[in-house]
Every structure is written in structure tokens, then in C-alpha cells.
Design a protein around this motif. Structure first.
Motif, mmCIF file in Angstrom:
data_model
loop_
_atom_site.group_PDB
_atom_site.id
_atom_site.type_symbol
_atom_site.label_atom_id
_atom_site.label_comp_id
_atom_site.label_asym_id
_atom_site.label_seq_id
_atom_site.Cartn_x
_atom_site.Cartn_y
_atom_site.Cartn_z
ATOM 1 N N SER A 36 0.863 -1.190 0.000
ATOM 2 C CA SER A 36 0.000 0.000 0.000
ATOM 3 C C SER A 36 0.894 1.232 0.000
ATOM 4 C CB SER A 36 -0.874 0.029 1.256
ATOM 5 O OG SER A 36 -1.624 -1.158 1.354
ATOM 6 N N GLY A 37 0.360 2.346 -0.472
ATOM 7 C CA GLY A 37 1.143 3.580 -0.403
ATOM 8 C C GLY A 37 0.730 4.598 -1.431
ATOM 9 N N MET A 38 1.601 5.582 -1.634
ATOM 10 C CA MET A 38 1.377 6.587 -2.662
ATOM 11 C C MET A 38 1.904 6.026 -3.965
ATOM 12 S SD MET A 38 2.520 9.791 -0.341
ATOM 13 C CE MET A 38 2.271 11.094 -1.520
ATOM 14 N N PHE A 39 1.123 6.224 -5.017
ATOM 15 C CA PHE A 39 1.425 5.552 -6.282
ATOM 16 C C PHE A 39 1.998 6.533 -7.301
ATOM 17 C CE2 PHE A 39 -0.206 3.949 -10.466
ATOM 18 C CZ PHE A 39 0.655 2.867 -10.546
ATOM 19 N N HIS A 40 3.143 6.184 -7.860
ATOM 20 C CA HIS A 40 3.776 7.012 -8.886
ATOM 21 C C HIS A 40 3.946 6.179 -10.155
ATOM 22 C CE1 HIS A 40 4.809 9.363 -5.287
ATOM 23 N NE2 HIS A 40 5.186 8.204 -4.780
ATOM 24 N N GLY A 41 2.991 6.299 -11.058
ATOM 25 C CA GLY A 41 3.030 5.523 -12.300
ATOM 26 C C GLY A 41 4.020 6.118 -13.277
ATOM 27 N N LEU A 42 4.806 5.261 -13.931
ATOM 28 C CA LEU A 42 5.819 5.738 -14.874
ATOM 29 C C LEU A 42 5.526 5.250 -16.292
ATOM 30 C CD1 LEU A 42 8.874 4.691 -12.648
ATOM 31 C CD2 LEU A 42 7.854 6.981 -12.791
ATOM 32 N N THR A 43 4.382 4.597 -16.458
ATOM 33 C CA THR A 43 4.127 3.907 -17.718
ATOM 34 C C THR A 43 2.861 4.413 -18.366
ATOM 35 O OG1 THR A 43 5.042 1.989 -16.587
ATOM 36 C CG2 THR A 43 4.056 1.599 -18.732
ATOM 37 N N LYS A 44 2.953 4.745 -19.651
ATOM 38 C CA LYS A 44 1.811 5.289 -20.372
ATOM 39 C C LYS A 44 0.912 4.150 -20.871
ATOM 40 C CE LYS A 44 0.923 8.821 -23.955
ATOM 41 N NZ LYS A 44 -0.361 8.306 -24.345
#
Length: 325
Positions: free
Chosen positions: A259-267
Motif C-alpha cells: 500500500s502507499g502513494m502511487f507514482h506511475g511511470l508507464t503510459k
């Protein structure tokens, strides 16, 4: 007798003659404030005989991107056919649209109560009237949806497996992706299929959101379908992408291990290699940062846009095949 031989189309006791345009209001239950709820059904008929096509959206009231596509089909006059008839229902579930929720006020998912009944729940009664009043006239349909719960779908068309007519239609629509998915019991698509309507289900974007790229994919695909049925208004330009639809037979969800803060790097829509870093999940206090890697090579067809995620949440939907078919 084929649909084409019927000269008159009558919906809710209103007859639309060849060459006529009409907006028919389908009245469903009043709100608890006694306000009448009307669902506009926008019918455009050419003087010339041809197929009848339905464009519908808002089966889930929070999937606004689909509603925007149908709205633009109307404002751009794509719905004025050269031959045949085009029926547009931009918002099927007005209740949900009003409340910005997926469901009907009775808590039911409208897309699980088809074919419905005259005396069932509110959603069920409504499903029944759509199937009895509108669907008997329809030859082809495109129903526009968006991803739920902040999960962003790449533009895709969904059809049942092993149906060559639908596959040909999906090829013409030519969305970036095609998914084979079985008809779900109680769904609009399932009921339409049983009544002989050839339906494509378009998925793109996410709920409570309008994305221009997704809207354009929906509009361009729609124009290609109308063009192939010889129905596209002569003043409308149609474009044909170089890439053919990538059909996905197998796919799986990548879930969060933390769980946590989510930082997506993928388009969404991009191709990723096995082991590629897709996202980072961090705690809010700057102590921990977890890296999420791709379990296999494939295309990302859906991505979670939520800033906060829980362990076990579906984050990316990835295809398992790299080639076509």
C-alpha cells in the motif's frame, strides 16, 4: 422480413419517416423531487433505405467519456446518414449521470439486469423498455464505455470470441486494441446479441473524466464503421490508421504488493519489456520506496490513475502476447 423493408420506424408511439429527424423523449420514473426524467433518443433518417445503427453511452452514469463521444457524433453531424438511420442515446442511465455514479438509484448495475422485466426493479423496467422499444429496429450498435474507479483504459473494442462478422466490424473500427471477452449474463451486449444486433463495445479512458485522445479514437472508429456501411455523410472525412488493431487473447492484472502513494511511470497503450520498472510505491514519510517491475513483456491496456493504492489493488492490465493474434 429484413429490417430494411420496414418503411416506418416507430419508437414509443412516435413514427419517424424516411428523411425525418426526431428527438423522442423516453420518460422513465420521476425523481423523488417529482422532477420528470427524460432520456432523449435522437433519430436521424435518410431518405434512402439502409441499415439502422445505434450509438449509445452512459449505461454507467459516471463513464462520461463515452457520453462525450456520442455528443460529438451529434454536434459534428456524423449522425446524419447518407442512407439508413442513425439513433443516438448519449446518456442511458440519466440517474447515474446526475449523481456521478455508476449504478441506478436502486443500487443496481444496469448492465447486469438485461433483458429486464416490465414489473421488476427500476433498472430492470428500464432495461426492458430499451430492449422492446429500440433494439428491434437496430442492425448495428456501438456502446461506449470508460474504465471504472480511476482505471484508465487504452482505446479498445471488445467482442465475443469466434464471431467472424463482429471481428470484421472490429477490424473496420480499427481501435488500437481489440479484446475478446465473452458476453456477461445480464449485460446489454448479451441481450443485443441474442436479438441479432451486431454490437461493438468501445472502452476508453476512465470514469469522471474526458480525454481528448480517447474521444478522437471513438469518433474516428465510428466514422470508419459508417463509411464501410456506406452511411457516412459525404462531407465527413474518414482516416485509416497504418497500424491494424492489436488483438489480445490473453492478459493479466499486475497487482500492488504494497500500500502507499502511487507514482506511475508507464503510459497506457505502450509496450513494456519484462523486468521494466512500471511504477514506484512510496510511504508518505520519505522512508520507503518500492519498485514495481513488469512480470512479462506486453502492452499496457489499462493503468490505475489513483494517487493512493492498497496492497492487492489492480494497477496495470498487461497483454501476454507480443505478436498479432
Amino acid at each position: 422480413m429484413t429490417h430494411h423493408e420496414r418503411k416506418n420506424i416507430t419508437i414509443l408511439k412516435e413514427t419517424i419517416l424516411p428523411g425525418e429527424s426526431k428527438t423522442i423523449n423516453m420518460e422513465i420514473a420521476k425523481l423523488h423531487t417529482m422532477t420528470k426524467l427524460k432520456i432523449p433518443i435522437i433519430v436521424e433518417r435518410s431518405k434512402f433505405e439502409g441499415p439502422t445503427v445505434l450509438f449509445s453511452a452512459g449505461l454507467h452514469g459516471d463513464e462520461i467519456n463515452g457520453i462525450e463521444i456520442v455528443r460529438q457524433i451529434i454536434t459534428q453531424k456524423i449522425n446524419k446518414p447518407k442512407i439508413g438511420t442513425i439513433i443516438c442515446i448519449p446518456v442511458i442511465n440519466v440517474f447515474g449521470f446526475l449523481n456521478q455514479t455508476r449504478e441506478f438509484p436502486d443500487g443496481r448495475d444496469l448492465n447486469r439486469v438485461f433483458p429486464g422485466s416490465k414489473t421488476g426493479s427500476l433498472a430492470s423496467q428500464f432495461a426492458h423498455s430499451i430492449l422492446t422499444e429500440i433494439i428491434p429496429h437496430i442492425d448495428y450498435a456501438i456502446d461506449f464505455h470508460a474504465g471504472g474507479a480511476s482505471r484508465f483504459n487504452a482505446a479498445q473494442v471488445r467482442i465475443v470470441p469466434d464471431n467472424s462478422e463482429l471481428k470484421a466490424l472490429a477490424d473496420v473500427f480499427n481501435a488500437p486494441f481489440g479484446l475478446f471477452s465473452k458476453n456477461i449474463l445480464g449485460s446489454f451486449r448479451n441481450s443485443c446479441d441474442k436479438l441479432g444486433v451486431k454490437m461493438l463495445l468501445f472502452e476508453g479512458g476512465k470514469s469522471i473524466d474526458i480525454n481528448e485522445e480517447i474521444t478522437n479514437e471513438g469518433l474516428e472508429g465510428t466514422k470508419r464503421v459508417l463509411h464501410s456501411l456506406k452511411m457516412l455523410n459525404a462531407r465527413k472525412k474518414v482516416s485509416f490508421p497504418e497500424n491494424k488493431t492489436l488483438y489480445i487473447e490473453k492478459s493479466n492484472w499486475i497487482r500492488a504488493k504494497h500500500s502507499g502513494m502511487f507514482h506511475g511511470l508507464t503510459k497506457v497503450g505502450s509496450f513494456v519489456e519484462k523486468g521494466q520498472i512500471l511504477a514506484k510505491i512510496s510511504d508518505p514519510y520519505g522512508k520507503v520506496e518500492h519498485i514495481l517491475k513488469s512480470p512479462n513483456a506486453g502492452f499496457i491496456i489499462n493503468a490505475n490513475d489513483s494517487p493512493i493504492i492498497y496492497q492487492g489493488d489492480a494497477i496495470y492490465h498487461i497483454s501476454n502476447t507480443t505478436g498479432n493474434e
